[in-house]
Design a protein around this motif. Structure first.
Motif, mmCIF file in Angstrom:
data_model
loop_
_atom_site.group_PDB
_atom_site.id
_atom_site.type_symbol
_atom_site.label_atom_id
_atom_site.label_comp_id
_atom_site.label_asym_id
_atom_site.label_seq_id
_atom_site.Cartn_x
_atom_site.Cartn_y
_atom_site.Cartn_z
ATOM 1 N N ALA A 29 0.713 -1.143 0.161
ATOM 2 C CA ALA A 29 0.253 -0.230 -0.065
ATOM 3 C C ALA A 29 0.810 1.277 -0.114
ATOM 4 O O ALA A 29 1.752 0.795 0.524
ATOM 5 C CB ALA A 29 -1.108 0.013 1.414
ATOM 6 N N THR A 30 0.866 2.392 -0.929
ATOM 7 C CA THR A 30 1.280 3.642 -1.247
ATOM 8 C C THR A 30 0.243 4.338 -1.202
ATOM 9 O O THR A 30 -0.862 4.448 -0.803
ATOM 10 C CB THR A 30 1.832 3.347 -2.169
ATOM 11 O OG1 THR A 30 0.967 3.591 -3.170
ATOM 12 C CG2 THR A 30 3.424 2.384 -3.064
ATOM 13 N N VAL A 31 0.641 5.806 -0.230
ATOM 14 C CA VAL A 31 0.220 6.849 -0.244
ATOM 15 C C VAL A 31 0.679 8.084 -0.879
ATOM 16 O O VAL A 31 1.621 8.144 -0.142
ATOM 17 C CB VAL A 31 -0.540 7.256 1.484
ATOM 18 C CG1 VAL A 31 0.185 7.292 2.611
ATOM 19 C CG2 VAL A 31 -1.678 8.112 1.169
ATOM 20 N N HIS A 32 0.461 8.862 -1.064
ATOM 21 C CA HIS A 32 1.055 10.470 -2.238
ATOM 22 C C HIS A 32 0.425 11.277 -1.329
ATOM 23 O O HIS A 32 -0.844 11.458 -1.350
ATOM 24 C CB HIS A 32 1.177 9.617 -3.473
ATOM 25 C CG HIS A 32 1.378 8.207 -4.098
ATOM 26 N ND1 HIS A 32 2.464 7.848 -3.444
ATOM 27 C CD2 HIS A 32 1.411 7.642 -4.238
ATOM 28 C CE1 HIS A 32 3.298 6.546 -4.052
ATOM 29 N NE2 HIS A 32 2.169 6.550 -4.684
ATOM 30 N N ASP A 33 1.019 12.332 -1.649
ATOM 31 C CA ASP A 33 0.639 13.373 -1.638
ATOM 32 C C ASP A 33 -0.456 14.078 -2.368
ATOM 33 O O ASP A 33 -0.378 14.212 -3.759
ATOM 34 C CB ASP A 33 1.659 14.280 -1.714
ATOM 35 C CG ASP A 33 1.741 16.458 -0.987
ATOM 36 O OD1 ASP A 33 0.723 16.454 -0.934
ATOM 37 O OD2 ASP A 33 2.845 16.656 -1.064
ATOM 38 N N SER A 34 -1.284 14.590 -2.123
ATOM 39 C CA SER A 34 -2.343 15.139 -2.984
ATOM 40 C C SER A 34 -2.604 16.153 -3.561
ATOM 41 O O SER A 34 -2.948 16.416 -4.333
ATOM 42 C CB SER A 34 -3.748 14.833 -1.810
ATOM 43 O OG SER A 34 -3.825 15.780 -0.806
ATOM 44 N N ASN B 16 -5.952 11.018 -8.423
ATOM 45 C CA ASN B 16 -6.509 12.263 -7.508
ATOM 46 C C ASN B 16 -7.902 12.485 -7.859
ATOM 47 O O ASN B 16 -7.666 13.438 -8.761
ATOM 48 C CB ASN B 16 -4.911 13.024 -7.183
ATOM 49 C CG ASN B 16 -4.940 14.939 -6.473
ATOM 50 O OD1 ASN B 16 -6.101 14.273 -5.463
ATOM 51 N ND2 ASN B 16 -4.058 14.817 -5.875
ATOM 52 N N ASP B 17 -8.482 13.335 -6.957
ATOM 53 C CA ASP B 17 -9.528 14.117 -7.003
ATOM 54 C C ASP B 17 -9.530 15.011 -7.812
ATOM 55 O O ASP B 17 -10.403 15.787 -8.274
ATOM 56 C CB ASP B 17 -10.751 13.605 -5.951
ATOM 57 C CG ASP B 17 -10.945 12.689 -5.260
ATOM 58 O OD1 ASP B 17 -11.160 10.808 -5.856
ATOM 59 O OD2 ASP B 17 -11.473 12.368 -4.526
ATOM 60 N N ASP B 18 -8.331 15.827 -7.068
ATOM 61 C CA ASP B 18 -8.305 17.512 -7.433
ATOM 62 C C ASP B 18 -7.927 17.093 -8.806
ATOM 63 O O ASP B 18 -8.529 18.903 -9.484
ATOM 64 C CB ASP B 18 -7.306 17.730 -6.963
ATOM 65 C CG ASP B 18 -7.491 17.988 -5.572
ATOM 66 O OD1 ASP B 18 -8.344 17.870 -5.177
ATOM 67 O OD2 ASP B 18 -6.661 17.865 -4.018
ATOM 68 N N LEU B 19 -7.348 16.244 -10.207
ATOM 69 C CA LEU B 19 -7.304 16.150 -11.207
ATOM 70 C C LEU B 19 -8.449 16.484 -12.056
ATOM 71 O O LEU B 19 -8.406 17.296 -12.740
ATOM 72 C CB LEU B 19 -7.209 15.096 -11.618
ATOM 73 C CG LEU B 19 -5.576 14.818 -10.828
ATOM 74 C CD1 LEU B 19 -5.385 13.258 -11.517
ATOM 75 C CD2 LEU B 19 -4.456 15.860 -11.594
ATOM 76 N N ASN B 20 -9.848 16.769 -11.256
ATOM 77 C CA ASN B 20 -11.025 16.701 -11.783
ATOM 78 C C ASN B 20 -10.989 16.401 -13.199
ATOM 79 O O ASN B 20 -11.421 17.382 -14.357
ATOM 80 C CB ASN B 20 -11.326 18.019 -11.342
ATOM 81 C CG ASN B 20 -11.141 18.443 -9.958
ATOM 82 O OD1 ASN B 20 -12.561 17.886 -9.474
ATOM 83 N ND2 ASN B 20 -11.313 18.955 -10.014
ATOM 84 N N ASP B 21 -9.710 15.248 -14.108
ATOM 85 C CA ASP B 21 -10.670 15.094 -15.263
ATOM 86 C C ASP B 21 -11.367 13.766 -15.507
ATOM 87 O O ASP B 21 -10.849 13.002 -16.801
ATOM 88 C CB ASP B 21 -9.146 14.714 -15.935
ATOM 89 C CG ASP B 21 -7.917 13.796 -15.049
ATOM 90 O OD1 ASP B 21 -9.192 12.678 -13.914
ATOM 91 O OD2 ASP B 21 -7.071 12.850 -15.256
#
Length: 424
Positions: free
Chosen positions: A325-330, A367-372
């Motif tokens: 499992a990895t988690v990355h900077d949003s 990432n949800d912030d991509l909005n694509d």
């Protein structure tokens, strides 16, 4: 001119491996070359290879080939097949034997990659039914990538201090050799190797790319150690013409990973496990998603591998499980997090005690912030590892990719694969 001179290097390599495969059944075990129990296809060089090892010189010559073909997909316009491969030439030096330097060793590896990836060439893996440019997030052939060229992959020296508790390694190497490390038996990239390097690949460079680096490891107890590293971030190392680049020109900072690793042997049968927890921080600037400002990559990971059973009290066989499992900077990373999980059974049949069968599933979350319009991609693989000899393993596999490119209404694809690894 021989009958195969007109063939491509990749096809020639396949013919060499196939010929060796057949020869392993017909050549007597007393023969050195192609003997099934030998660790090398071409044998012990009349005993010289073992003699060199005893003197501290251990040479390695390896080959990995991976073929992938599109079996079925909703929007497929063709059912293509692609082949990718890698040659590796290496030398490990025991400098205590060679030069009298106590607890000191060195490694040199040179690699060369060829071929093409189905994930990049098949219309069915474009990620959207409209054939958009957003492709498969993972890869059906993990050996493809980072420029199909020659590279200096390892060039390092390592020394132990304080009764071998302190281990210091310096030179050129990739993060995934020591941090967030994982096996690479699956052919799908989302189930193979260091996963941080797959999803923070703009700055974290895994095999076969190298950079100037230093890693310090300290054994707290025999089963537990902690380590920290500093790795140069230099985008020029990715360029095809700079596979042997030793310059620091173009450096823009450093990746700093830290990790704790526990390697217990559990139960009466001493079943081996490996548990990793780590964190990374980059001093280099990264673009903030959908903003004009800059920030820094950071994130973390956990890796767990554990043998769960022994087959009829034989600990070299049995069932093992794994989780990554990895988690990355949003703020800065396109992939928010990923997870994979799987099972491997070695030696299920008494007639084939070194064969293995494995299944794994991976989830890559955007990432949800991509909005694509992208959300999650799922990659699954089932393989059977045929241990032909100690120098040749063949792994036919079937892969399923759901929501290629993380588009919910995008492609779902079935892929057939064949991965083989040999040591010359």
């Amino acid at each position: 001119m021989g009958p195969y001179m007109h063939l491509s290097p990749q096809v020639k390599a396949v013919l060499v491996i196939f010929t060796a495969f057949l020869s392993s059944f017909s050549v007597a075990h007393a023969s050195d070359a192609f003997a099934a129990e030998s660790p090398w296809m071409f044998g012990d060089w009349n005993g010289q290879r073992t003699a060199l090892q005893k003197q501290g010189y251990d040479f390695s010559f390896g080959y990995t080939g991976e073929m992938a073909t599109l079996l079925d997909a909703k929007y497929a316009s063709s059912h293509g097949t692609e082949y990718a491969d890698q040659f590796e030439i290496g030398m490990h030096l025991d400098l205590e034997k060679i030069a009298g330097w106590k607890d000191t060793e060195a490694q040199i590896n040179i690699t060369e990659r060829n071929g093409r990836s189905l994930s990049n060439t098949s219309d069915a893996l474009d990620g959207q039914s409209t054939g958009g440019a957003n492709g498969h997030l993972s890869s059906t052939q993990e050996v493809w990538g980072r420029g199909q060229t020659w590279r200096l992959t390892d060039f390092w020296i390592k020394k132990k201090f304080l009764e071998q508790k302190l281990d210091v390694k310096v030179g050129r190497f990739g993060e995934g050799e020591d941090f967030n490390s994982f096996d690479c038996d699956f052919q799908n990239l989302a189930l193979c190797g260091s996963q941080v390097g797959n999803w923070v690949g703009d700055q974290w460079y895994d095999w076969p790319v190298s950079q100037w680096a230093a890693r310090v490891k300290y054994n707290l107890i025999p089963e537990l150690y902690a380590q920290v590293g500093v790795y140069e971030y230099n985008p020029e190392n990715l360029e095809r013409g700079k596979g042997f680049n030793l310059s620091t020109n173009g450096s823009h900072g450093a990746i700093i990973p830290a990790e704790v690793v526990w390697t217990p042997k559990l139960g009466e049968q001493k079943l081996l496990g490996e548990y990793r927890a780590g964190y990374y921080y980059s001093t280099a600037d990264a673009q903030v998603i959908n903003k004009a400002e800059k920030d820094h990559h950071q994130g973390g990971w956990i890796v767990a591998k554990q043998q769960l059973t022994a087959h009829q009290a034989d600990v070299s066989r049995g069932l093992s499980g794994f989780i990554n499992a990895t988690v990355h900077d949003s703020e800065t990373n396109n992939v928010s997090d990923m997870q994979n999980i799987g099972l491997v059974y070695k030696g299920a049949m008494d007639l084939r005690p070194k064969d293995e069968i494995a299944v794994g599933v991976a989830r890559i979350n955007m990432n949800d912030d991509l909005n694509d319009g992208r959300s999650e991609e799922y990659d699954a693989e089932l393989y059977y590892g045929l241990h032909v000899s100690n120098w040749l393993t063949i792994r036919p596999n079937v892969q399923y990719i759901r929501h290629v490119g993380a588009y919910k209404n995008g492609e779902n694809a079935w892929v057939g694969g064949l991965k083989f690894q040999t040591a010359f």
